[in-house]
Design a protein around this motif. Sequence first.
Motif, PDB file in Angstrom:
ATOM      1  N   THR A 275       0.775  -1.238  -0.007  1.00 21.32           N
ATOM      2  CA  THR A 275       0.117  -0.039   0.077  1.00 21.32           C
ATOM      3  C   THR A 275       0.761   1.281   0.046  1.00 21.32           C
ATOM      4  O   THR A 275       0.352   2.265  -0.521  1.00 21.32           O
ATOM      5  CB  THR A 275      -0.888   0.047   1.237  1.00 21.32           C
ATOM      6  OG1 THR A 275      -0.022  -0.019   2.633  1.00 21.32           O
ATOM      7  CG2 THR A 275      -1.732  -1.311   1.254  1.00 21.32           C
ATOM      8  N   VAL A 276       1.959   1.208   0.645  1.00 18.57           N
ATOM      9  CA  VAL A 276       2.935   2.385   0.494  1.00 18.57           C
ATOM     10  C   VAL A 276       3.150   2.579  -1.031  1.00 18.57           C
ATOM     11  O   VAL A 276       3.378   3.836  -1.371  1.00 18.57           O
ATOM     12  CB  VAL A 276       4.177   2.116   1.245  1.00 18.57           C
ATOM     13  CG1 VAL A 276       5.393   3.174   0.754  1.00 18.57           C
ATOM     14  CG2 VAL A 276       4.177   1.881   2.768  1.00 18.57           C
ATOM     15  N   HIS A 277       3.173   1.603  -1.639  1.00 23.54           N
ATOM     16  CA  HIS A 277       3.671   1.986  -3.223  1.00 23.54           C
ATOM     17  C   HIS A 277       2.436   1.793  -4.051  1.00 23.54           C
ATOM     18  O   HIS A 277       2.725   1.716  -5.377  1.00 23.54           O
ATOM     19  CB  HIS A 277       4.612   0.739  -3.727  1.00 23.54           C
ATOM     20  CG  HIS A 277       5.931   0.757  -3.007  1.00 23.54           C
ATOM     21  ND1 HIS A 277       6.593   1.969  -3.397  1.00 23.54           N
ATOM     22  CD2 HIS A 277       6.730   0.274  -2.169  1.00 23.54           C
ATOM     23  CE1 HIS A 277       8.099   1.764  -2.667  1.00 23.54           C
ATOM     24  NE2 HIS A 277       7.793   0.806  -1.885  1.00 23.54           N
ATOM     25  N   LEU A 278       1.329   1.894  -3.508  1.00 22.38           N
ATOM     26  CA  LEU A 278       0.071   2.094  -4.309  1.00 22.38           C
ATOM     27  C   LEU A 278      -0.306   0.767  -4.990  1.00 22.38           C
ATOM     28  O   LEU A 278      -0.905   0.893  -5.974  1.00 22.38           O
ATOM     29  CB  LEU A 278      -0.080   3.100  -5.170  1.00 22.38           C
ATOM     30  CG  LEU A 278      -0.130   4.517  -4.254  1.00 22.38           C
ATOM     31  CD1 LEU A 278       0.018   5.908  -5.402  1.00 22.38           C
ATOM     32  CD2 LEU A 278      -0.872   4.725  -3.363  1.00 22.38           C
ATOM     33  N   ALA A 279       0.324  -0.431  -4.631  1.00 24.18           N
ATOM     34  CA  ALA A 279       0.148  -1.537  -5.386  1.00 24.18           C
ATOM     35  C   ALA A 279      -1.040  -2.551  -4.657  1.00 24.18           C
ATOM     36  O   ALA A 279      -1.531  -3.474  -5.239  1.00 24.18           O
ATOM     37  CB  ALA A 279       1.320  -2.422  -5.276  1.00 24.18           C
ATOM     38  N   GLY A 280      -1.719  -1.972  -3.642  1.00 28.74           N
ATOM     39  CA  GLY A 280      -2.639  -2.860  -2.867  1.00 28.74           C
ATOM     40  C   GLY A 280      -4.024  -2.507  -3.689  1.00 28.74           C
ATOM     41  O   GLY A 280      -5.057  -3.270  -3.573  1.00 28.74           O
ATOM     42  N   GLY A 281      -4.012  -1.773  -5.020  1.00 27.65           N
ATOM     43  CA  GLY A 281      -5.275  -1.542  -5.663  1.00 27.65           C
ATOM     44  C   GLY A 281      -5.063  -0.277  -6.614  1.00 27.65           C
ATOM     45  O   GLY A 281      -4.249   0.626  -6.368  1.00 27.65           O
TER      46      GLY A 281
END
Length: 680
Positions: free
Chosen positions: A86-92
């Motif tokens: 989520t830090v790298h905006l890869a959670g969605g």
Amino acid sequence: MSTAAGTTREGAGGDRPADPGRPVPTPGITLPVVALPTLALFLGSLAAWVGATALVLTGTDPWRYLVTVPVHALVTFAMFTVLHETVHLAGGRLRWVNEVLGRLSMLFVVAWAAFPMLRYLHIEHHRNTNEDTSRDPDAWTESGPAWSWPLRWMTIDLWYVRFYLPRIPSRPRAELVEQAVVFLVVVSAFVATAVTGHGWELLVIYLIPQRLGIALLAWWFDWLPHHDLGETARSDRFAATRMRVGWERLVTPLMLGQNYHLVHHIHPTVPFYRYQDVWRRAMSDWLDRPVPITTVLGSDLSPAEYRAWRRLTSHTDRDADLPTRPHPLRVTAVDRLTPDAVAVTLEVPGELRDVFAHRPGRHVTVGARIDGELVRRSYSICSTDGSALRIAVRRVDGGRFSTWAGSALAVGDTLEVTPPSGQFVLPAGPRGGRTVAAVAAGSGITPVIAILTAALDEDPDRRAVLLYANRDTEHTMFADELDELVRRSGGRLTVVHHHSRSGAAGSADGSAPDGTTRTVVPGRLGADRFAEHLTALPVDDADWFLCGPPPMLDELVGVLDAHGVTPDRVHREFFVAPSGDDGDAVPTRPAVVTVRRGGRETVTRSRGTASLLETALEAGVEAPYLCAGGICGTCRAQVVTGAVHMQQNYALTDDEVACGAILTCQSRPTTDEVTIDYDR
């Protein structure tokens, strides 16, 4: 770049750099609204935490802690992966999904720290990888004597606090407020738990397992991939992070993909469950750099040793990437086609026949050691499928590979060749019986001659037409082979040559060596002449294959459109050519870069391989950025002068790009001077 009517690839037959000096674009990663593997990891970890906590609170067996403490520690480790995503905006794809998942997972990792604070510190690690502890907070894990490392791993979150305190005056107010609220609430809850007689439960459910989980994380995410590497993210980001290879079926799920940690540092927004796939697709390019590679048993491998190791283990290791890695192929023939072009034939061993099987029209990337440096170029295949693979190389002024191939390459030499790829091929299905019409300019004939040969051989009733543009007869590649194909087709193939530098059509330009008449039209193949051909040749229901410089093809496609040829019947393959002739593709290049930010103007130089964001940061510009992966849009700027190439874009609309907006983390200069403005 892809078109609605087919595919676009620079360098169909020219000396196009595969360009190992610049970062590799992320291969086809599109995030869903919520990344289900990440959500599943969160929910599974939550269930494990609830189960272990219930066992602590309701169980009576004193040995239960031998189970619950490790489970709670592993929850810390697994929840950090969710947090890291989520830090790298890869959670969605949606920002709020990452914000919510990040804050929820933070409770199980370091409850007294706020998500925005951790995000800032982790981005500082990416920005300053392997620098000293004053710049890279994660350098704490390998500082000091070796005996102190385990203690440092267990206390890295405390070091984060020490690292963060001097930076508080420069941090956003909202971040500081959230951090203060989280700290006060969590510490108050811990104190209340202890004074009400539940201190033991707090220790065994959270504090002790969390220390163990933090130590595991620091070892796994920081020390293993970064220790003892001399390069930094600023000096060479491809050499600042280590790959750990071997036993992937066990190690990859165990490490949650972090054995491919290099992939994460090159493409931070790629989700953890795609690391291995990205490595497989980009491996042949990355291995041209001195990427640090270590086996799971701790043996260091050079890129050349890694390739050899993969070949040795390919029969037992199903993760060995046979379909995409380059293979050594022996040169069996080097034939002179024109004064400036040669055809190179390569032998394909029996065990690699399936790997190099291809539809005519596809291309390969070929590599050779020239003056001690591996130089790689892409060329279309001009032979049909079989035991030999043939490419044509035309010399380009200043082209290292093409000059070497035309003067020094010899039978018996070995070239590194990747398996075929590309979509510039005959369509499958019921349309296969249509007439095939083709336009080729210069070395654009290389994929086209293979397509025409296959089209005529596959269907005895099929007809074909070729319009072939060159300077003159002397520089016409495959002229004799085309004459032979015309004879062999029994009248089913029509070839019309256009010679821009010849005189009027006649015996000098209009006859083959054996006396066969060639149809030669003097002058350039432009829109008017092309329109005349459309009315005179049997191409009413043809599939069109066009290969040449983009300006020429754009002109001809406009004519086809005006004559009612639908886009699904038009297939294009571009090569970029200086001065109107086939040649080198235009790569990104070193440039003088002017950066406007905060009302100030900074002039610096770009290596051409670094993104404009990296160039600005190296020059001391406080450029805005977050994900560094083309998703969040934080690093947006406006191109004021010059031109750039943007590798990927998930944040800007087509209208914004058309107006000059770019993502600087994904953009590199293509002109000698570039000015960008962050303030617009």
